[in-house]
Design a protein around this motif. Sequence first.
Motif, short mmCIF file in Angstrom:
data_model
loop_
_atom_site.label_atom_id
_atom_site.label_comp_id
_atom_site.label_asym_id
_atom_site.label_seq_id
_atom_site.Cartn_x
_atom_site.Cartn_y
_atom_site.Cartn_z
N ALA A 88 0.84 -1.21 0.00
CA ALA A 88 0.00 0.00 0.00
C ALA A 88 0.87 1.26 0.00
N SER A 89 1.95 1.23 0.77
CA SER A 89 2.86 2.38 0.81
C SER A 89 3.53 2.58 -0.55
N LEU A 90 3.93 1.48 -1.19
CA LEU A 90 4.52 1.61 -2.52
C LEU A 90 3.52 2.20 -3.50
N LEU A 91 2.29 1.74 -3.47
CA LEU A 91 1.27 2.26 -4.39
C LEU A 91 1.03 3.75 -4.17
N GLU A 92 1.12 4.20 -2.93
CA GLU A 92 0.99 5.63 -2.64
C GLU A 92 2.15 6.42 -3.26
N LEU A 93 3.36 5.87 -3.14
CA LEU A 93 4.52 6.52 -3.78
C LEU A 93 4.35 6.55 -5.30
N VAL A 94 3.90 5.44 -5.86
CA VAL A 94 3.72 5.33 -7.31
C VAL A 94 2.70 6.36 -7.80
N ALA A 95 1.67 6.62 -7.01
CA ALA A 95 0.63 7.58 -7.41
C ALA A 95 1.21 8.97 -7.68
N HIS A 96 2.34 9.28 -7.03
CA HIS A 96 2.95 10.60 -7.17
C HIS A 96 4.28 10.57 -7.92
N ALA A 97 4.60 9.44 -8.52
CA ALA A 97 5.88 9.28 -9.23
C ALA A 97 5.69 9.44 -10.73
N ASP A 98 6.80 9.59 -11.40
CA ASP A 98 6.80 9.64 -12.87
C ASP A 98 7.31 8.34 -13.48
N VAL A 99 8.23 7.69 -12.76
CA VAL A 99 8.92 6.51 -13.29
C VAL A 99 9.06 5.46 -12.19
N VAL A 100 8.91 4.19 -12.57
CA VAL A 100 9.27 3.07 -11.71
C VAL A 100 10.28 2.24 -12.48
N VAL A 101 11.38 1.89 -11.82
CA VAL A 101 12.39 1.01 -12.42
C VAL A 101 12.54 -0.19 -11.50
N GLU A 102 12.39 -1.40 -12.06
CA GLU A 102 12.58 -2.62 -11.28
C GLU A 102 13.38 -3.62 -12.09
N ASN A 103 14.10 -4.49 -11.37
CA ASN A 103 14.86 -5.53 -12.07
C ASN A 103 14.70 -6.88 -11.38
N PHE A 104 13.49 -7.14 -10.91
CA PHE A 104 13.21 -8.45 -10.34
C PHE A 104 13.15 -9.48 -11.47
N ARG A 118 -1.25 -3.09 -12.57
CA ARG A 118 -1.74 -2.54 -11.29
C ARG A 118 -1.15 -1.16 -11.03
N LEU A 119 0.14 -0.99 -11.29
CA LEU A 119 0.76 0.32 -11.08
C LEU A 119 0.20 1.34 -12.06
N GLN A 120 -0.09 0.91 -13.28
CA GLN A 120 -0.66 1.79 -14.30
C GLN A 120 -2.06 2.26 -13.89
N GLU A 121 -2.82 1.39 -13.22
CA GLU A 121 -4.13 1.78 -12.70
C GLU A 121 -3.98 2.92 -11.68
N LYS A 122 -2.97 2.80 -10.85
CA LYS A 122 -2.74 3.80 -9.80
C LYS A 122 -2.23 5.11 -10.39
N ASN A 123 -1.45 5.02 -11.49
CA ASN A 123 -0.87 6.21 -12.11
C ASN A 123 -0.80 5.99 -13.63
#
Length: 179
Positions: A88-104, A118-123
């Motif tokens: 939930a905390s990550l989704l809140e950060l994503v709502a106000h972000a421009d970019v997410v970078v992950e390498n899982f 899911r992240l695209q739904e949030k932002n």
Amino acid sequence: MTSPVAGPLNDVVVIDLTTMLAGPFATMVLGDLGADVIKIEPPHGDFIREQGPFAPDDELRAFGGYFQSVNRNKRSVVLDLTTEEGRASLLELVAHADVVVENFRHGVMDRLGLSYERLQEKNPHLVYAAIRGFGDERTGSSPMRDWPAYDITVQAVSGLMEITGEPDRPPDQDRSRSR
């Protein structure tokens, strides 16, 4: 918060969910260009923090040279993405972000309930960068898609190791012993 570095990306907020080298280096460059990079670390911290070298008088040993070399110009936030609160905390950060970078590895973000969709739904304006050595179903099928893709793995699989080193010796042979 704005980045301490002035640059062309001063108004860009990046959520950094990366470890090792390729991801942290990419987000470091964004930070160098002025982006506000927020590095998400698990409760035990990025495991690269524990890698040296360390200064001789460093008793804390929480910021090894390797970690420091690819994580400058970033802020760190501890989130346990295996918990509902962390997600939930990550989704809140994503709502106000421009970019997410992950390498899982392939499927990790999906299993966490934090897929690209899911992240695209949030932002809806989010730029999502996934650094994977062997892809995922969104980018094409690969029999190796579940493999981690460290530099050494890619060198071995691609055949690069076969053309380096000295004739009649394996690529991993310690050449200092033969001198």
